[in-house]
Design an enzyme around this catalytic site. Structure first.
Site: not given
Ligand code: UDX
Length: 436
Positions: A32, A150, A153-154, A252, A259, A262
């Site tokens: 990074d 990818e 999900r967080e 649902l 929010g 993504c």
């Protein structure tokens, strides 16, 4: 000999991917340009909250297989380079900003060995992979580029990376696919569905999936608006339609909407790209999905105004939740934090509690009030807003909480609390999409 892997970009996606690849036995180098982030990761510390990731990181660094660096020369002899950098929304348009992806490609193209495979995982506008592949081959004719979106999900990043529900690879050669099959051998042994696609389709799969999820959420929030107008109950409606297996009951949950880093930016970038391709009409509905989503925030604020005689000045409002969803400290485009800030801007004194996201929320809005404990947020409140559905909020004792506040009014922005229990304890209870 196992392939040697690099992961370029060590945010949510990259840090998780690096630790998971190492846990599969690969030698992994994370790179990074952010020296502070690399220092933290090298000390086995995750710069954000993600369940299970820090434990895994510690274990993998201790194993000696996983290292982090800011030096691109350290990844020169790597076989497979994963590009995991961010593609945020541009400041002045709906489109995605590709400067980090472009910079990562240039950096890796300059040092990678002949035969190396560069694999993009970042979410990009369709057409980017082909453009990057051309650029790579110009600089380094012996290398190749594939795309491998990818879907993590967080909050479930480790689980989703180690056990994805499908693997999608955009390739232009059998050799590239074979190399990716070597990388994902353990998933293939567990029969994870494998989809080979061309480069543009692989890019589109990702934004199509996120657009579908966003559409599902905005669909139920649109039904919530109709339920409110007609005196119906959206939670019962969602349950009833969800029993149809063609519809399904996931995503649902009506409330203040989606929010995060993504869904909002991906649907906007998708619209922008479709416009460039002359296919803008096909995605016009996404504009409506975005509007319904943003409207949900205003509808909560209207409920607050209604209960406080349309005058927020000087009112004390407790906000439970700042993260864009539970089990995350991410406040990027968080509906909860947006609502809290808007209420404060209208003159209320807002005190926010969140189990993990206070520090990032305070960084974003230093002038808002924060409390490390729930009691401190609720003390003397004229109204309480439940905006991120953390488990600890569902476990609160409504009777005990009633004693802390000045006025027992609860607005459940996530339709996640036990309405009957709160009403039985003397609370006025409001929720989106239900009779209020
Ligand atoms: C999403 C996609 O799920 C993932 O596959 C992709 O790779 C990245 O984007 P994430 O941003 O972690 O993942 O969040 P997700 O779990 O999809 O939730 C997005 C938002 O929708 C959250 O703000 C959540 O609160 C909201 N949501 C979700 C609802 O409002 N109602 C629901 O029923 C489900």
């Amino acid at each position: 000999m196992k392939l040697k892997v690099s992961v370029i970009g060590t945010g949510y996606l990259g840090a998780t991917h690096a630790a998971c690849m190492s846990s599969l036995g690969f030698e992994v180098i994370g790179v990074d340009v952010d020296a502070a982030k690399i220092e933290l990761l090298s000390a086995s510390k995750v710069p954000f909250y993600e369940p299970d990731l820090e434990d895994l990181l510690q274990k993998e660094i201790a194993s000696g297989r996983l290292t982090f660096t800011t030096d691109f020369n350290a990844i020169a002899d790597v076989d497979v380079h994963f590009i995991c950098v961010g593609t945020p929304q541009k400041a002045d348009s709906l489109a995605a900003d590709l400067k980090y992806v472009d910079a990562a490609l240039d950096a890796v193209a300059a040092i990678c060995k002949p035969g190396a495979l560069v694999v993009g995982k970042s979410t990009v506008p369709v057409g980017t992979a082909a453009r990057l592949r051309e650029r790579l081959l110009k600089i380094n004719p012996g290398a190749d580029l594939a795309w491998n979106p990818e879907f993590l999900r967080e909050g479930f990043a480790v689980e989703d990376t180690l056990r994805p529900n499908r693997l999608v690879v955009g390739v232009t050669s059998d050799a590239a696919e074979a190399k990716l099959k070597e990388i994902y051998a353990s998933n293939l042994a567990e029969n994870t569905p494998w989809v080979r696609a061309d480069l543009p389709t692989s890019e589109l799969v990702k934004v199509a999936a996120n657009s579908f999820l966003a559409t599902k959420i905005s669909f139920i929030n649109a039904m919530a608006e109709v339920c409110e107008a007609a005196g119906g109950d959206v939670t019962v409606l969602a349950k009833a339609i969800g029993y149809d297996p063609r519809i399904g009951n996931r995503f649902l949950q009506a409330g203040i909407g989606f929010g995060g880093g993504c869904l909002p930016k991906d649907i906007r970038a998708f619209m922008a790209r479709a416009g460039e391709l002359g296919a803008d009409q096909a995605l016009e509905f996404l504009r409506e999905i975005d509007s319904i989503n943003l409207r949900a925030r205003q509808r909560v604020i209207e409920l607050v105004r209604r209960d406080l005689s349309d005058n927020l000045a000087g009112k004390k409002i407790a906000v439970l939740g700042a993260a864009f969803k539970p089990d995350s400290d991410d406040v990027r485009d968080s509906p909860a934090l947006d609502i809290a800030a808007q209420i404060a801007a209208a003159g209320a004194t807002v005190t926010i509690h969140d189990p993990k996201a206070i520090a990032p929320a305070r960084k974003r809005f230093p002038a808002l009030g924060f409390s490390e404990d729930i009691e401190g947020a609720l003390e003397g409140a004229d109204l309480v807003l439940h905006l991120t559905e953390w488990k600890i909020y569902r476990e609160l004792d409504p009777a005990k909480m009633a004693k802390l506040v000045a006025n027992p009014i609860m607005i459940d922005g996530r339709n996640a609390l036990d309405r009957e229990a709160w009403i039985a304890a003397g609370w006025k209870f409001r929720a989106l999409g239900r009779a209020n």
